[in-house]
Scaffold this motif. Structure first.
Motif, PDB file in Angstrom:
ATOM      1  N   PHE A  44       0.832  -1.202   0.000  1.00  0.00           N
ATOM      2  CA  PHE A  44       0.000   0.000   0.000  1.00  0.00           C
ATOM      3  C   PHE A  44       0.866   1.251   0.000  1.00  0.00           C
ATOM      4  N   ASP A  47       1.945   2.002  -3.428  1.00  0.00           N
ATOM      5  CA  ASP A  47       0.838   2.057  -4.391  1.00  0.00           C
ATOM      6  C   ASP A  47       0.678   0.746  -5.150  1.00  0.00           C
TER       7      ASP A  47
ATOM      8  N   GLY B  29       9.129  11.991   6.468  1.00  0.00           N
ATOM      9  CA  GLY B  29       9.127  10.837   5.577  1.00  0.00           C
ATOM     10  C   GLY B  29       7.957   9.919   5.857  1.00  0.00           C
ATOM     11  N   MET B  30       7.667   9.736   7.154  1.00  0.00           N
ATOM     12  CA  MET B  30       6.563   8.847   7.489  1.00  0.00           C
ATOM     13  C   MET B  30       5.227   9.429   7.050  1.00  0.00           C
ATOM     14  N   THR B  33       4.893   8.473   3.374  1.00  0.00           N
ATOM     15  CA  THR B  33       4.468   7.091   3.132  1.00  0.00           C
ATOM     16  C   THR B  33       3.032   6.875   3.576  1.00  0.00           C
ATOM     17  N   LEU B  34       2.622   7.578   4.628  1.00  0.00           N
ATOM     18  CA  LEU B  34       1.246   7.421   5.092  1.00  0.00           C
ATOM     19  C   LEU B  34       0.270   7.929   4.044  1.00  0.00           C
ATOM     20  N   HIS B  36       0.744   7.830   0.899  1.00  0.00           N
ATOM     21  CA  HIS B  36       0.676   6.805  -0.138  1.00  0.00           C
ATOM     22  C   HIS B  36      -0.121   5.592   0.322  1.00  0.00           C
ATOM     23  N   PHE B  37      -0.100   5.345   1.624  1.00  0.00           N
ATOM     24  CA  PHE B  37      -0.809   4.190   2.175  1.00  0.00           C
ATOM     25  C   PHE B  37      -2.285   4.258   1.824  1.00  0.00           C
ATOM     26  N   ARG B  39      -3.563   5.902  -0.719  1.00  0.00           N
ATOM     27  CA  ARG B  39      -3.795   6.214  -2.126  1.00  0.00           C
ATOM     28  C   ARG B  39      -4.232   4.947  -2.861  1.00  0.00           C
ATOM     29  N   ARG B  40      -4.975   5.120  -3.907  1.00  0.00           N
ATOM     30  CA  ARG B  40      -5.411   3.955  -4.677  1.00  0.00           C
ATOM     31  C   ARG B  40      -4.218   3.358  -5.419  1.00  0.00           C
ATOM     32  N   SER B  41      -4.181   2.022  -5.510  1.00  0.00           N
ATOM     33  CA  SER B  41      -3.046   1.401  -6.167  1.00  0.00           C
ATOM     34  C   SER B  41      -3.218   1.454  -7.680  1.00  0.00           C
ATOM     35  N   ASN B  42      -2.091   1.444  -8.373  1.00  0.00           N
ATOM     36  CA  ASN B  42      -2.129   1.534  -9.833  1.00  0.00           C
ATOM     37  C   ASN B  42      -2.121   0.173 -10.498  1.00  0.00           C
TER      38      ASN B  42
END
Lengths: 345, 185
Positions: A44, A47, B29-30, B33-34, B36-37, B39-42
């Motif tokens: 996740f 992505d 930085g965290m 990443t959070l 992105h956590f 976010r919808r995957s591609n």
């Protein structure tokens, strides 16, 4: 009368046996699903989707991994120290599993007039016991790395052991501050003193950060995954291992992470305590749930950190450990001592 | 030369106190990443779902039949001439009596082979064809282990007679079809 005592003993033994089996099962289950969680969280954060084919949302992936591990060829290198090579993963996972014995999972449950401690054994030096077993964990890595007769394994093992020894110091020093506050080495006493919101983290913010960083290093997790560092040492100390021996090593690391998160929750975040959760019947059941919520949160943070930060260089690691964390821990200890002296908390 | 607006000047200066305790940078930085956590995957789970090809995608060729189920190809060889990769070979044959339902004109391709390893999928055969016989479709050529298997004969190229076995080429080639059908034969 003797019959009564025997019956009581029997009930106690049955309780303890049941609790031990449950704790073992939960520990192994959490460790297995940590691998799944790790891969999902990694995915996740990058992505991606992560494991999604075995069962709904890939939930059966740990089982598939286990089957895979068991059915792989069990390879023992020709030039290895055969018995140590076989012993190492067993020693590592044994040490990892032993630490769960002193964790207080909840308050005393009263069921039908029977008292049931949700703790396998309430020894009065619980935290010392955990520290002792954690430091024994080095042996599994060291034996494995050395017995493989592979330079990368040896590098990994040496790095891991020196790292663990260095960070155990700072960890112990950070711990002393907590023990000064509680006046006890028993984990149950430490947890019981943090009722409601009286969590130790409020009194020991610096100590918590130090302990957390050291816990990361003790578990050999990023950014301190010197022992493995896939990009430099292939797999570190378990490069030569295959099949379930490798599985044991990986599994034990996840168990270590679970136990570390449990210890952090117990020492700094009140364990099974939560405001509004009373020690009554319902509170007794809510306690473990609260504790596990905290544990899972910290496991998530561990993984979150792993997938955020790059690895420390080895000299930076040693600098951080010896020149920053240990002085800070001593300072923290002195300040706590001063506080205890002045306000007598 | 500055290529992007995001480039940063690298300086080997002493770190300030805030930088040396690492924590602010780590938290930053965290946070990244959070974000992105959640976010919808591609990801496209490939064998289960296929990404839609662009309308101009050129893949596995098809040799078309006409509405009565007769092969369009007359083995004139213009596609082979047009092919820059020399991937196409064919052998012509004469239509016998009683074969009128199989082939549209008096001459047909007895053998028609495209070497899929040589083919560069440029689509020049399609443009060269005067009989609307060959088209590139949006199907990908399946993988294999042996080179020989990539020489596709008529069994792999000609579409079926039945309506459900016809291969639709309208997505990209509609305008080509219309253009060709508009021309006087």
């Amino acid at each position: 009368m003797i019959d009564m005592i025997l019956l009581y003993d029997f009930v106690l033994i049955a309780q303890k046996a049941g609790l031990i089996v449950t704790v073992f099962a939960i520990t192994l289950g959490v460790a297995a699903y940590s691998t799944y969680g790790e891969r999902k969280i990694a995915a996740f954060m990058q992505d991606r989707l992560g494991p999604s084919n075995a069962g709904p949302w890939g939930l059966l992936q740990p089982i598939a991994d286990g089957v895979k591990m068991f059915t792989k060829e069990d390879f023992i290198p020709n030039q290895s120290e055969r018995w140590l090579y076989i012993l190492a993963p067993g020693a590592f996972i044994f040490v990892a599993l032993m630490t769960s014995a002193v964790i207080p999972w909840g308050t005393t449950l009263t069921l039908g007039g029977l008292n049931m401690d949700l703790q396998v054994t309430n020894i009065n030096i619980g935290i010392l016991y955990i520290m002792g077993f954690v430091s024994l964990g080095v042996y599994g890595i060291m034996l494995g790395g050395w017995a493989s007769n592979n330079k990368y394994s040896l590098y990994g093992a040496i790095r891991a052991s020196s790292q663990m020894i260095s960070y155990e110091l700072a960890m112990g020093l950070a711990l002393i501050a907590v023990i000064m506050l509680s006046g006890s080495l028993s984990l149950r006493t430490i947890v019981e003193q943090q009722t409601g919101f009286g969590w130790n983290v409020l009194y020991q913010p610096l100590g918590f950060i130090l302990f957390f960083v050291c816990a990361l290093a003790e578990c050999n997790r990023a950014p301190f995954d010197m022992a493995e560092c896939e990009t430099e040492l292939i797999g570190g100390y378990h490069t030569e291992y295959s099949s379930m021996k490798l599985g044991f090593f990986l599994f034990a690391e996840y168990i270590n992470m679970f136990i570390s998160c449990t210890v952090i929750s117990c020492l700094y975040f009140g364990g099974y305590n939560f405001p509004g959760v009373d020690p009554g019947w319902l509170g007794g059941l809510m306690g473990p749930i609260v504790l596990f919520a905290k544990i899972f949160f910290f496991i998530f943070v561990f993984m979150w950190i792993r997938w955020t930060l790059p690895r420390f260089r080895y000299d930076q690691l040693m600098h951080l450990g010896w020149k920053s964390l240990i002085p800070l821990a001593i300072l923290n200890m002195l300040l706590t001592g001063l506080g205890v002296l002045l306000w007598g908390k | 030369m500055q290529l992007t607006q995001r480039s940063k000047q690298v300086v080997n200066k002493e770190m300030t106190f805030m930088e040396r305790i690492y924590l602010p940078a780590i938290l930053k930085g965290m946070w990244t990443t959070l974000k992105h956590f959640f976010r919808r995957s591609n990801t496209t789970s490939y064998p289960k779902e296929h990404r839609e090809f662009a309308p101009v995608y050129r893949g596995w060729h098809v040799l078309k039949r006409d509405a009565q189920g007769r092969e369009n190809c007359t083995a004139c060889g213009l596609c082979a001439v047009a092919c820059p990769a020399e991937a196409i070979t064919m052998e012509a044959a004469e239509r016998q009596k009683g074969e009128e339902h199989l082939y549209r004109e008096e001459k047909y391709a007895a053998v028609y082979e495209i070497n899929m390893l040589r083919c560069i999928f440029c689509g020049l055969c399609e443009e060269a064809c005067p009989k609307e016989a060959i088209f590139l479709t949006d199907r990908t050529v399946p993988s294999d282990y042996v080179r020989q298997e990539f020489i596709f004969g008529k069994d792999m190229l000609v579409e079926g007679v039945e309506p459900e076995k016809r291969i639709d080429v309208t997505k990209r080639q509609r305008h080509l079809l219309e253009k060709k059908q508009a021309q006087p034969v």
